[in-house]
Design a protein around this motif. Structure first.
Motif, PDB file in Angstrom:
ATOM      1  N   ALA A 173       0.808  -1.228   0.000  1.00  0.00           N
ATOM      2  CA  ALA A 173       0.000   0.000   0.000  1.00  0.00           C
ATOM      3  C   ALA A 173       0.839   1.274   0.000  1.00  0.00           C
ATOM      4  CB  ALA A 173      -0.946   0.003   1.193  1.00  0.00           C
ATOM      5  N   SER A 174       2.090   1.189   0.409  1.00  0.00           N
ATOM      6  CA  SER A 174       2.943   2.386   0.398  1.00  0.00           C
ATOM      7  C   SER A 174       3.261   2.846  -1.026  1.00  0.00           C
ATOM      8  CB  SER A 174       4.238   2.135   1.171  1.00  0.00           C
ATOM      9  OG  SER A 174       5.074   1.243   0.455  1.00  0.00           O
ATOM     10  N   ASP A 175       2.932   2.046  -2.018  1.00  0.00           N
ATOM     11  CA  ASP A 175       3.133   2.411  -3.426  1.00  0.00           C
ATOM     12  C   ASP A 175       2.081   3.387  -3.932  1.00  0.00           C
ATOM     13  OD1 ASP A 175       5.302   0.725  -3.641  1.00  0.00           O
ATOM     14  OD2 ASP A 175       4.148  -0.932  -4.493  1.00  0.00           O
ATOM     15  N   ASP A 176       1.046   3.611  -3.141  1.00  0.00           N
ATOM     16  CA  ASP A 176      -0.061   4.459  -3.584  1.00  0.00           C
ATOM     17  C   ASP A 176       0.409   5.895  -3.825  1.00  0.00           C
ATOM     18  OD1 ASP A 176      -3.044   5.013  -3.880  1.00  0.00           O
ATOM     19  OD2 ASP A 176      -2.442   6.451  -2.351  1.00  0.00           O
ATOM     20  N   PRO A 177       0.207   6.437  -5.023  1.00  0.00           N
ATOM     21  CA  PRO A 177       0.650   7.800  -5.301  1.00  0.00           C
ATOM     22  C   PRO A 177      -0.227   8.892  -4.689  1.00  0.00           C
ATOM     23  CG  PRO A 177      -0.312   6.839  -7.265  1.00  0.00           C
ATOM     24  CD  PRO A 177      -0.284   5.767  -6.217  1.00  0.00           C
ATOM     25  N   LEU A 178      -1.520   8.613  -4.467  1.00  0.00           N
ATOM     26  CA  LEU A 178      -2.413   9.656  -3.967  1.00  0.00           C
ATOM     27  C   LEU A 178      -2.011  10.156  -2.587  1.00  0.00           C
ATOM     28  CD1 LEU A 178      -5.878   8.378  -5.204  1.00  0.00           C
ATOM     29  CD2 LEU A 178      -4.574  10.342  -6.023  1.00  0.00           C
ATOM     30  N   SER A 179      -1.571   9.250  -1.728  1.00  0.00           N
ATOM     31  CA  SER A 179      -1.184   9.663  -0.377  1.00  0.00           C
ATOM     32  C   SER A 179       0.130  10.444  -0.372  1.00  0.00           C
ATOM     33  CB  SER A 179      -1.087   8.453   0.546  1.00  0.00           C
ATOM     34  OG  SER A 179      -0.081   7.560   0.100  1.00  0.00           O
ATOM     35  N   LYS A 180       0.896  10.348  -1.434  1.00  0.00           N
ATOM     36  CA  LYS A 180       2.135  11.132  -1.553  1.00  0.00           C
ATOM     37  C   LYS A 180       1.872  12.479  -2.226  1.00  0.00           C
ATOM     38  CE  LYS A 180       4.464   7.509  -0.158  1.00  0.00           C
ATOM     39  NZ  LYS A 180       3.573   6.786   0.699  1.00  0.00           N
ATOM     40  N   LEU A 181       0.845  12.513  -3.046  1.00  0.00           N
ATOM     41  CA  LEU A 181       0.484  13.695  -3.820  1.00  0.00           C
ATOM     42  C   LEU A 181      -0.392  14.660  -3.019  1.00  0.00           C
ATOM     43  CD1 LEU A 181       0.658  14.830  -6.763  1.00  0.00           C
ATOM     44  CD2 LEU A 181      -1.378  13.490  -7.272  1.00  0.00           C
ATOM     45  N   LEU A 182      -1.274  14.099  -2.174  1.00  0.00           N
ATOM     46  CA  LEU A 182      -2.267  14.881  -1.425  1.00  0.00           C
ATOM     47  C   LEU A 182      -2.351  14.374   0.012  1.00  0.00           C
ATOM     48  CD1 LEU A 182      -4.931  14.678  -4.235  1.00  0.00           C
ATOM     49  CD2 LEU A 182      -3.780  16.772  -3.524  1.00  0.00           C
ATOM     50  N   PRO A 183      -2.872  15.185   0.947  1.00  0.00           N
ATOM     51  CA  PRO A 183      -2.961  14.753   2.346  1.00  0.00           C
ATOM     52  C   PRO A 183      -4.174  13.855   2.605  1.00  0.00           C
ATOM     53  CG  PRO A 183      -3.792  16.974   2.158  1.00  0.00           C
ATOM     54  CD  PRO A 183      -3.287  16.584   0.786  1.00  0.00           C
ATOM     55  N   VAL A 184      -4.202  12.704   1.917  1.00  0.00           N
ATOM     56  CA  VAL A 184      -5.316  11.760   2.048  1.00  0.00           C
ATOM     57  C   VAL A 184      -4.749  10.353   2.270  1.00  0.00           C
ATOM     58  CG1 VAL A 184      -6.886  13.140   0.625  1.00  0.00           C
ATOM     59  CG2 VAL A 184      -5.472  11.385  -0.466  1.00  0.00           C
ATOM     60  N   GLY A 185      -5.626   9.415   2.582  1.00  0.00           N
ATOM     61  CA  GLY A 185      -5.216   8.042   2.825  1.00  0.00           C
ATOM     62  C   GLY A 185      -4.753   7.324   1.569  1.00  0.00           C
ATOM     63  N   ASN A 186      -4.337   6.061   1.759  1.00  0.00           N
ATOM     64  CA  ASN A 186      -3.780   5.315   0.636  1.00  0.00           C
ATOM     65  C   ASN A 186      -4.654   4.153   0.174  1.00  0.00           C
ATOM     66  OD1 ASN A 186      -3.359   3.485   2.698  1.00  0.00           O
ATOM     67  ND2 ASN A 186      -1.141   3.467   2.525  1.00  0.00           N
ATOM     68  N   GLN A 187      -5.911   4.093   0.611  1.00  0.00           N
ATOM     69  CA  GLN A 187      -6.796   3.022   0.164  1.00  0.00           C
ATOM     70  C   GLN A 187      -8.228   3.509   0.065  1.00  0.00           C
ATOM     71  OE1 GLN A 187      -6.364  -0.345   2.748  1.00  0.00           O
ATOM     72  NE2 GLN A 187      -4.223  -0.639   2.247  1.00  0.00           N
ATOM     73  N   GLY A 188      -8.988   2.888  -0.821  1.00  0.00           N
ATOM     74  CA  GLY A 188     -10.417   3.138  -0.925  1.00  0.00           C
ATOM     75  C   GLY A 188     -10.804   4.106  -2.034  1.00  0.00           C
ATOM     76  N   GLY A 189     -12.090   4.103  -2.334  1.00  0.00           N
ATOM     77  CA  GLY A 189     -12.635   4.987  -3.356  1.00  0.00           C
ATOM     78  C   GLY A 189     -12.796   6.413  -2.875  1.00  0.00           C
ATOM     79  N   PHE A 190     -13.123   6.581  -1.594  1.00  0.00           N
ATOM     80  CA  PHE A 190     -13.202   7.911  -0.991  1.00  0.00           C
ATOM     81  C   PHE A 190     -11.988   8.095  -0.094  1.00  0.00           C
ATOM     82  CE2 PHE A 190     -17.711   7.411  -1.905  1.00  0.00           C
ATOM     83  CZ  PHE A 190     -18.040   8.670  -2.342  1.00  0.00           C
ATOM     84  N   ARG A 191     -11.274   9.179  -0.312  1.00  0.00           N
ATOM     85  CA  ARG A 191     -10.121   9.496   0.520  1.00  0.00           C
ATOM     86  C   ARG A 191     -10.240  10.970   0.874  1.00  0.00           C
ATOM     87  NH1 ARG A 191      -5.361   6.179  -2.537  1.00  0.00           N
ATOM     88  NH2 ARG A 191      -6.685   4.519  -3.324  1.00  0.00           N
ATOM     89  N   THR A 192     -10.298  11.249   2.145  1.00  0.00           N
ATOM     90  CA  THR A 192     -10.580  12.626   2.559  1.00  0.00           C
ATOM     91  C   THR A 192      -9.488  13.196   3.453  1.00  0.00           C
ATOM     92  OG1 THR A 192     -11.856  11.859   4.469  1.00  0.00           O
ATOM     93  CG2 THR A 192     -13.079  12.297   2.431  1.00  0.00           C
ATOM     94  N   TYR A 193      -9.421  14.512   3.418  1.00  0.00           N
ATOM     95  CA  TYR A 193      -8.644  15.260   4.400  1.00  0.00           C
ATOM     96  C   TYR A 193      -9.696  15.812   5.346  1.00  0.00           C
ATOM     97  CZ  TYR A 193      -5.628  18.805   6.474  1.00  0.00           C
ATOM     98  OH  TYR A 193      -4.924  19.576   7.353  1.00  0.00           O
TER      99      TYR A 193
END
Length: 162
Positions: free
Chosen positions: A31-51
């Motif tokens: 899961a640490s490969d997820d780019p969204l959590s590196k790009l934005l202050p959101v989680g690394n799993q799921g369809g909805f990721r919120t700050y």
């Protein structure tokens, strides 16, 4: 750099969001490969990721991610109208529609209610950023900013439970 070139995993922390640009995932195999959590202050799993969290009402930014891998729930972005059809985050029969771990469907309901509550309500809707899966691996593609509601359909038809 053009949108088609993509952004490497090591450059995500300083990357700009560009529509149709691909943001590369890592290569660790987890899961640490997820780019969204590196790009934005959101989680690394799921369809909805919120700050912030839908409960209590503290969401400042929402990311909607769709893999396109659910044939029974075909999320789709219409390239001609810009309308996005999303089937939510509750795929468990018999479970209350808004009872999901990330509370994504609840967040959508609140956002649409505020959209229909006039200009003051709209100011309380957090930005929704749409990402999809462009191919194999953990890469994601930024598709744009979503705004709830549409002038093409009524307020009773823009958010429905099916």
């Amino acid at each position: 750099m053009s949108a088609s070139q993509g952004v490497e995993f090591s450059q995500l922390a300083t990357a700009d969001l560009i529509v149709d640009r691909v943001y590369r995932g890592g290569t660790a195999g987890n899961a640490s490969d997820d780019p969204l959590s590196k790009l934005l202050p959101v989680g690394n799993q799921g369809g909805f990721r919120t700050y912030g969290r839908p409960v209590p009402d503290s969401v400042k930014l929402a990311v909607l991610y769709t893999s396109g891998a659910e044939p029974d729930w075909p999320d789709a972005l219409d390239p001609y109208t810009g309308a996005f059809t999303y089937f939510g985050d509750n795929r468990s029969p018999g479970r209350e529609l808004h009872d999901t771990p990330k509370r994504g469907n609840l967040l959508l309901r609140i956002a649409f209610e505020r959209t229909h509550a006039g200009s003051l309500g709209r100011t309380q809707v957090p930005p929704f950023l749409l990402f999809d899966k462009p191919g194999p691996g953990r890469d994601v593609r930024f598709r744009g900013v979503l705004a709830p509601g549409s002038d093409r359909i009524s307020g009773e038809e823009d958010l429905v439970a099916v």
